[in-house]
Design a protein around this motif. Structure first.
Motif, PDB file in Angstrom:
ATOM      1  N   LEU A  32       4.888  -1.818  -7.083  1.00 55.00           N
ATOM      2  CA  LEU A  32       3.430  -1.760  -7.109  1.00 55.00           C
ATOM      3  C   LEU A  32       2.995  -1.606  -8.567  1.00 55.00           C
ATOM      4  O   LEU A  32       3.709  -1.000  -9.374  1.00 55.00           O
ATOM      5  CB  LEU A  32       2.961  -0.562  -6.289  1.00 55.00           C
ATOM      6  CG  LEU A  32       1.502  -0.500  -5.845  1.00 55.00           C
ATOM      7  CD1 LEU A  32       1.207  -1.606  -4.843  1.00 55.00           C
ATOM      8  CD2 LEU A  32       1.209   0.866  -5.230  1.00 55.00           C
ATOM      9  N   VAL A  56      -5.022  -1.883  -8.282  1.00 50.37           N
ATOM     10  CA  VAL A  56      -3.739  -1.810  -7.578  1.00 50.37           C
ATOM     11  C   VAL A  56      -3.366  -3.210  -7.109  1.00 50.37           C
ATOM     12  O   VAL A  56      -4.171  -3.887  -6.453  1.00 50.37           O
ATOM     13  CB  VAL A  56      -3.816  -0.866  -6.358  1.00 50.37           C
ATOM     14  CG1 VAL A  56      -2.485  -0.848  -5.611  1.00 50.37           C
ATOM     15  CG2 VAL A  56      -4.208   0.544  -6.783  1.00 50.37           C
ATOM     16  N   LEU A  67      -4.587  -1.323   1.608  1.00 48.47           N
ATOM     17  CA  LEU A  67      -4.501   0.044   1.111  1.00 48.47           C
ATOM     18  C   LEU A  67      -5.640   0.857   1.694  1.00 48.47           C
ATOM     19  O   LEU A  67      -6.700   0.322   2.038  1.00 48.47           O
ATOM     20  CB  LEU A  67      -4.498   0.090  -0.416  1.00 48.47           C
ATOM     21  CG  LEU A  67      -5.721  -0.361  -1.213  1.00 48.47           C
ATOM     22  CD1 LEU A  67      -6.809   0.704  -1.270  1.00 48.47           C
ATOM     23  CD2 LEU A  67      -5.303  -0.745  -2.624  1.00 48.47           C
ATOM     24  N   VAL A  76      -5.136  -5.195  -0.877  1.00 52.53           N
ATOM     25  CA  VAL A  76      -4.536  -4.887  -2.174  1.00 52.53           C
ATOM     26  C   VAL A  76      -4.896  -5.983  -3.172  1.00 52.53           C
ATOM     27  O   VAL A  76      -4.750  -7.174  -2.888  1.00 52.53           O
ATOM     28  CB  VAL A  76      -3.005  -4.778  -2.045  1.00 52.53           C
ATOM     29  CG1 VAL A  76      -2.361  -4.592  -3.422  1.00 52.53           C
ATOM     30  CG2 VAL A  76      -2.633  -3.619  -1.131  1.00 52.53           C
ATOM     31  N   VAL A  94      -0.390   2.380   0.928  1.00 54.94           N
ATOM     32  CA  VAL A  94      -0.366   0.959   0.586  1.00 54.94           C
ATOM     33  C   VAL A  94       0.711   0.282   1.418  1.00 54.94           C
ATOM     34  O   VAL A  94       1.857   0.752   1.469  1.00 54.94           O
ATOM     35  CB  VAL A  94      -0.070   0.742  -0.916  1.00 54.94           C
ATOM     36  CG1 VAL A  94      -0.152  -0.745  -1.262  1.00 54.94           C
ATOM     37  CG2 VAL A  94      -1.023   1.553  -1.781  1.00 54.94           C
ATOM     38  N   ASN A  96       2.753  -3.367   2.183  1.00 57.59           N
ATOM     39  CA  ASN A  96       3.095  -4.712   1.724  1.00 57.59           C
ATOM     40  C   ASN A  96       3.425  -5.535   2.968  1.00 57.59           C
ATOM     41  O   ASN A  96       4.497  -5.383   3.558  1.00 57.59           O
ATOM     42  CB  ASN A  96       4.288  -4.646   0.769  1.00 57.59           C
ATOM     43  CG  ASN A  96       4.674  -5.994   0.198  1.00 57.59           C
ATOM     44  OD1 ASN A  96       4.397  -7.035   0.782  1.00 57.59           O
ATOM     45  ND2 ASN A  96       5.336  -5.971  -0.952  1.00 57.59           N
ATOM     46  N   SER A 102       6.092   0.153   2.700  1.00 59.20           N
ATOM     47  CA  SER A 102       4.915   1.009   2.608  1.00 59.20           C
ATOM     48  C   SER A 102       5.095   1.988   1.453  1.00 59.20           C
ATOM     49  O   SER A 102       6.215   2.396   1.136  1.00 59.20           O
ATOM     50  CB  SER A 102       4.679   1.770   3.914  1.00 59.20           C
ATOM     51  OG  SER A 102       5.790   2.592   4.221  1.00 59.20           O
TER      52      SER A 102
END
Length: 310
Positions: A32, A56, A67, A76, A94, A96, A102
């Motif tokens: 991230l 982010v 997120l 995101v 967050v 993905n 996560s």
């Protein structure tokens, strides 16, 4: 008397080290990115001022996700985030979607430094005064904009996979709330060193943080220089205390003794990492300290941005 003082310190550090978690080796397949900071861990912390905007996104632009922060959900990378106005801890979740990962980012909204009164107190906690002029006009020595409020409820919150907020609090004897500064780059460097030790066959659960952040007041009270990187949350005095866990450095070089040579062993390991380019922009100071009546051997590590050795 001196022996008792050292014994008390060792006992205190033992308690602090027992609060640490066993080594967590987890890393994200897709890191991230928060502003310009690359976060490779599934749990980390970020520090912002009230209302501050920050971005982010995933390092791999092909990845997307969701997120959630302070009751708001968004895609995101879709827009900058605005930190809550009220200081405190706000865990940001967050996800993905493409990668199935996560992340928890513990977002700390700081208390503005302008709340420190003329006596150098912040809600009764002694901060003291920062130098008015940055050392050699280097902006890393400008007075901080804010401080993280540390409470009994967030003292054990993780700021990275293997370190907690409370490990870095100034050692001055005061109750809650306490206040701390902590640079994310310091956590990235400590995690990097810890991972490399384990990778090279030196099993280590974590470091004892003998000294992390120091308020200017506390730093002055122990006779340290005013521009110590500890005062800006960018330095840590560390040692390894695993076998046995007794509040002092382990016998790292295997000579059957606990002394300066063990700090030299750890410093040499870290220095080789630095020379191999392991720290990137997080290069900094590295100091070796032996035992005295108050403490055992330890190593100083910081992220000042230039190489320094002592």
């Amino acid at each position: 008397m001196l022996y008792l003082q050292r014994g008390v310190l060792a006992a205190l550090l033992l308690v602090l080290s027992l609060n640490a978690y066993s080594w967590n080796a987890q890393r994200l397949a897709t890191p991230l990115v928060i502003d310009e900071l690359i976060v490779p861990f599934p749990e980390f912390a970020y520090y912002v001022m009230p209302g501050q905007e920050f971005s982010v996104h995933f390092k791999d632009a092909q990845h997307g996700g969701q997120l959630a922060l302070a009751g708001k959900t968004m895609a995101v990378g879709s827009a900058p985030l605005a930190a809550p106005q009220k200081p405190g801890l706000y865990p940001m979740q967050v996800s993905n979607i493409a990668g199935g990962e996560s992340v928890i980012i513990n977002v700390f909204v700081m208390v503005p430094a302008t709340d420190v009164n003329r006596q150098g107190l912040l809600n009764g906690y002694r901060i003291g005064s920062y130098p008015a002029k940055a050392l050699r006009n280097n902006p890393i020595y400008l007075p901080p904009k804010g401080f993280v409020e540390v409470t009994e409820s967030n003292f054990q919150v993780r700021v990275s996979p293997n370190f907690t907020l409370g490990q870095f609090v100034s050692k001055q004897a005061q109750g809650f709330p306490k206040y701390v500064l902590l640079r994310p780059q310091m956590l990235l460097k400590l995690e990097n060193i810890l991972a490399e030790l384990n990778r090279q066959g030196h099993p280590t659960d974590g470091f004892v943080i003998m000294s992390g952040y120091r308020t200017p007041w506390y730093n002055k009270s122990i006779g340290n220089v005013p521009y110590s990187r500890h005062v800006w949350g960018g330095a840590s005095d560390i040692f390894i205390d695993d076998q046995p866990r007794d509040g002092v450095m382990d016998d790292l070089n295997g000579d059957g003794k606990i002394n300066r040579a063990d700090a030299q062993w750890l410093a040499a390991f870290i220095d080789k990492m630095s020379r191999d380019g392991a720290f990137g922009p997080r290069i900094g100071g590295l100091g070796i300290y032996g035992s005295n009546s108050a403490h055992g051997p330890f190593v100083h590590v910081d992220v000042r941005g230039n190489r320094a050795r002592w």
